[in-house]
Enzyme design. Structure first.
Site, PDB file in Angstrom:
ATOM      1  CB  ILE A 133      -3.067   7.558  -6.780  1.00 56.54           C
ATOM      2  CG1 ILE A 133      -2.861   9.080  -6.749  1.00 56.54           C
ATOM      3  CG2 ILE A 133      -3.570   7.119  -8.146  1.00 56.54           C
ATOM      4  CD1 ILE A 133      -1.880   9.568  -7.812  1.00 56.54           C
ATOM      5  CG  ASP A 134      -2.059   3.945  -2.283  1.00 56.97           C
ATOM      6  OD1 ASP A 134      -3.271   3.981  -2.021  1.00 56.97           O
ATOM      7  OD2 ASP A 134      -1.458   2.909  -2.629  1.00 56.97           O
ATOM      8  CE  LYS A 135       1.507  11.077   3.857  1.00 52.91           C
ATOM      9  NZ  LYS A 135       2.866  10.498   3.802  1.00 52.91           N
TER      10      LYS A 135
END
EC number: 5.4.99.-
Length: 303
Positions: A133-135
């Protein structure tokens, strides 16, 4: 090192054309040109060289210098753990695995400190990482502690057996209570750091959404992934005219006071790789997300 050969099919600037034919960035291609690792018809050229039809481009990609990934004592919110799998609730701002610009402070660094064994299928930089999942996306992520578990979870992802539900705050008033966005996603040829809905070099992408709450100028939705493309929810919601609040890459500049997109991986379900038992986990919205919702004016309650 590896060598790749291309034949130009049109007249175009070399770094732009090459980036469109590959996953390499224009800056990376420019570096290779300057280092003499990219030749056109056997000759060194400048980064602004204009290709002619039939030009032969040979790229010699230097061997990557392997990063040393070290364990780091970083707090983890472990939701579940056994000998095969770890489920963590990732905090906002934490990168999942080391990459250029993020060689420490990642989830992988924390996991290496937390446990002795992680699967080695993805190599030293991404041990145990089955999906990402994105930062600045918060929420649930599953990690494999051995190769058998990794193969099982990866297979479930491929076969669309994993349950992944996200909560997102988007701009505007979403008209429909339920909906499905089926639009292929590929890399944006004008910006290699972004993804976009396109028919060029794209992959199938399907997102289902359900309306949870209406606010003045915003809507809270639940998004269920059928596929898992890079930035899928962020790209799809922007595509239908409702970009995520707080999203610096795909949304408007003026938005809520959140350090990143308002997107939370709230539900994760999968079959245990050893017992085949169905496991399902939920994570509450993080405090900063809840605080932003509390500032908004509700229009009507739909759940």
């Amino acid at each position: 090192m590896e060598t790749y050969t291309f034949v130009a099919e049109e007249k175009a600037r070399i770094d732009k054309w090459m980036s469109e034919q590959s996953d390499w960035s224009r800056s990376q291609i420019q570096d290779w040109i300057k280092a003499g690792d990219l030749l056109v018809n056997g000759q060194i050229v400048k980064p602004n060289y204009k290709l002619q039809e039939g030009d032969e481009i040979v790229v010699t990609v230097p061997d990557a210098v392997e990063l040393e990934v070290l364990p780091e004592d970083i707090p983890l919110d472990v939701v579940y753990e056994d000998e095969d799998v770890i489920v963590v609730n990732k905090a906002r701002g934490m990168v999942v695995h080391p990459a250029a610009g993020h060689t420490s402070g990642t989830l992988v660094n924390a996991l290496l400190y937390h446990c002795d064994d992680l699967s080695g299928i993805n190599g030293v930089k991404r041990p145990g990482i089955v999906h990402r999942i994105d930062k600045d996306t918060t929420g649930l992520l599953m990690v494999a502690k051995n190769d058998v578990a990794h193969e099982s979870l990866a297979s479930q992802l491929k076969d669309r057996k994993i349950k992944r539900e996200y909560i997102a705050l988007v701009h505007g008033e979403v008209a429909h209570e339920l909906g499905t966005i089926e639009a292929p996603i590929g890399r944006d040829t004008n910006d290699r750091q972004r993804m976009t809905v396109t028919d060029k070099n794209a992959k199938e992408a399907i997102t289902h959404f359900r309306l949870l709450e209406r606010y003045k100028d915003f809507t809270l939705v639940e998004c269920k992934l059928e596929t898992g493309r890079t930035h899928q929810i962020r790209v799809h919601m922007r595509y239908i005219g409702h970009p995520l609040a707080g999203d610096p890459k795909y949304g408007p500049r003026r938005t809520i006071q959140l350090n990143g997109q308002a997107l939370h991986a709230a539900t994760l379900g999968f079959f245990h790789p050893r017992t085949n038992e169905w496991l399902e986990f939920e994570a509450k919205l993080p405090a900063d997300f809840e605080a932003e919702l509390a500032k908004l004016d509700k229009i009507e309650k739909t759940r």
